[in-house]
Design an enzyme around this catalytic site. Structure first.
Site, short mmCIF file in Angstrom:
data_model
loop_
_atom_site.label_atom_id
_atom_site.label_comp_id
_atom_site.label_asym_id
_atom_site.label_seq_id
_atom_site.Cartn_x
_atom_site.Cartn_y
_atom_site.Cartn_z
N ARG A 1 -46.77 4.44 -49.84
CA ARG A 1 -45.44 4.89 -50.24
C ARG A 1 -44.49 3.74 -50.56
O ARG A 1 -43.50 3.95 -51.27
CB ARG A 1 -44.85 5.82 -49.17
CG ARG A 1 -45.51 7.18 -49.18
CD ARG A 1 -44.95 8.13 -48.14
NE ARG A 1 -45.53 9.47 -48.31
CZ ARG A 1 -45.51 10.40 -47.38
NH1 ARG A 1 -44.94 10.17 -46.21
NH2 ARG A 1 -46.06 11.58 -47.62
N ASP B 1 -41.29 9.71 -42.40
CA ASP B 1 -41.58 10.49 -43.61
C ASP B 1 -40.39 10.56 -44.56
O ASP B 1 -40.54 11.01 -45.71
CB ASP B 1 -42.02 11.90 -43.25
CG ASP B 1 -43.43 11.95 -42.69
OD1 ASP B 1 -44.24 11.09 -43.06
OD2 ASP B 1 -43.72 12.84 -41.86
N SER C 1 -47.58 6.06 -33.28
CA SER C 1 -48.15 7.15 -34.08
C SER C 1 -48.15 8.43 -33.28
O SER C 1 -48.89 8.56 -32.29
CB SER C 1 -49.58 6.82 -34.53
OG SER C 1 -50.18 7.96 -35.13
N GLN D 1 -49.34 11.19 -34.33
CA GLN D 1 -50.61 11.88 -34.57
C GLN D 1 -51.69 11.38 -33.63
O GLN D 1 -52.47 12.18 -33.09
CB GLN D 1 -51.03 11.73 -36.03
CG GLN D 1 -50.13 12.49 -36.99
CD GLN D 1 -50.58 12.35 -38.44
OE1 GLN D 1 -51.55 11.67 -38.74
NE2 GLN D 1 -49.86 13.00 -39.34
N GLY E 1 -53.25 15.27 -43.39
CA GLY E 1 -53.61 14.27 -42.39
C GLY E 1 -53.30 14.76 -40.98
O GLY E 1 -54.04 14.46 -40.04
#
Length: 440
Positions: free
Chosen positions: A352, A321, A168, A170, A95
């Site tokens: 998750r 994470d 985020s 990303q 990703g």
């Protein structure tokens, strides 16, 4: 499928070094490919995700080579000079590669098709598509903004000021990378701080990037476009997300003592260590130093009696994470651990929250799944029962689920069966070997 049963094997002891930081590895290849000249990288994480980034940059004109001594050399094409790839870019399971490269190509006059594996193809890309569309790029995506998708870059792209609706790193990074080849100043407003590897590395490569912090903690990041990047020599520190599995294993397996060398401790990534210390974990920093603008230390971790806590949701971006393996630690703590504000975990390589709730329940833990987190009642240090002979944890092609449940198996009565260990190679190819070396 490559199933494996992870069994208790007594205390883990020794010194290890985990692979290089995945976030820094991705960015060193990407920015090296945009610099004019040769960038040299040591300690690069050679997992499948980073190799997908390397292959993509080669497809767009850069030279990316691994030397016999393990050093990587990247000869870049310059900002604005990416080549049109001859075929789709296969992102595998990554990703990070996908979202960052979508940003990178959005301000170049090329059309790029992105494809990925089954897991990646389920992950939504809409929150990257939205700001990049404002900058002038256009997209053809599969239903729900998913892969496969095509990016048609804008030339010239339009600078924007974009306030992140959700924390985020990303999305932030994708916009900043698009801003590299966009005339004028591109601005990202970040109400909740996220990992800042992109900002640190862009500055290191010579981009004109500024960060101001407002009174309420909001970060305003600006980057001036049509940048000229200069090649760098980079020594990638150990990935704190990879170290996390061994930190938790050493804390929860009785009699354990482990030193994990050269771990990156960027404050936007070190949330797990802070939370585990709040739970009573003995984690000591040795030989603290700075390498390439990133704080680094060796970690001495000893078995500890952990206590359940209520985890402050504000720390989530600094350890997003690491929550799967934190859930394992909480399952073995004394009392109740409450986590919240973790909606982001539902759109990772897997959901998750539900995946870890199901996996730990199968292994005998007491878990309550809520909309935005888990409530875990720990065993007080007693081992988990483990999975029944015919029962396997479903990893959903998610490397962090597989490694987290491997750690759970070390502190179980009869072991934990994981349905597939192949996804581990995406981020940590030698995980099982390192685990075995500490148990000898």
């Amino acid at each position: 499928m490559r199933p494996r049963r992870f069994l208790p094997a007594g205390p883990i002891k020794g010194r290890i070094r985990v692979p290089g930081d995945k976030s820094i590895s991705h960015r060193s290849i990407m920015l090296g490919a945009l610099a004019v000249g040769e960038t040299r990288v040591t300690g690069l994480l050679e997992g499948e995700d980073v190799l997908a980034t390397a292959a993509a940059m080669r497809a767009m004109g850069a030279s990316v080579e691994r030397m016999e001594d393990g050093e990587w050399r990247v000869s870049g094409v310059g900002v604005g000079a990416l080549h049109q790839p001859t075929g789709p870019l296969d992102m595998g399971n990554s990703g990070t590669s996908t979202r960052l490269l979508m940003g990178l190509v959005s301000s170049h006059p090329i059309n790029v098709s992105f494809v990925g594996d089954e897991s990646l193809s389920k992950r939504p890309m809409g929150r990257v598509i939205d700001p990049l569309s404002e900058m002038g790029a256009s997209f053809e995506a599969s239903e729900g903004g998913r892969l496969p998708l095509i990016v048609r870059g804008a030339s010239p792209a339009v600078p924007i000021t974009y306030r992140l609706p959700v924390a985020s790193a990303q999305v932030k990074s994708a916009i900043l990378l698009a801003g590299l080849n966009t005339p004028g100043t591109t601005t990202v407003i970040e109400p909740v701080p996220t990992r800042d590897h992109s900002e640190r590395m862009l500055k290191g490569f010579g981009a004109e990037l500024d960060v101001t912090v407002e009174a309420d903690g909001t970060r305003v990041i600006t980057i001036k476009g049509e940048a000229e990047l200069k090649p760098q020599v980079i020594d990638v520190p150990g990935d704190p997300s990879s170290a996390a599995f061994f930190i938790v294993a050493a804390l929860v397996v009785p009699g354990s003592e482990v030193v994990i060398e050269n771990v990156g401790l960027n404050p936007t990534r070190a949330g797990l260590v802070e939370v585990l210390r709040q739970m009573g974990g003995q984690i000591e920093f040795l030989n603290s130093r700075e390498v390439g603008g990133e704080p680094v230390a060796d970690l001495l971790v000893k078995h500890s009696a952990l206590k359940g806590i209520e985890v402050d949701p504000a720390i989530a971006p600094a350890m997003i994470d690491e929550f799967p393996v934190l859930f394992v630690a909480a399952s073995l703590a004394e009392g109740v651990t409450v986590t919240s504000g973790l909606d982001e975990l539902r759109v990772k390589e897997s959901d998750r929250l539900s995946a870890m709730a199901a996996a730990l329940t199968l292994a005998g833990a007491e878990i309550e799944e809520r909309e935005d987190g888990l409530v875990i009642t720990g065993t007080g240090g007693a081992p988990l029962p483990g999975t029944a002979t015919a029962a396997q944890v479903t990893t959903h092609l998610d490397h962090r689920i597989a490694m987290s449940m491997a750690v759970a198996g070390l502190v179980s009565q009869q072991g934990v069966d994981v349905d597939d260990t192949r996804p581990i190679a995406t981020s940590f190819p030698n995980f099982e070997d390192l685990l075995a070396s500490l148990a000898e």
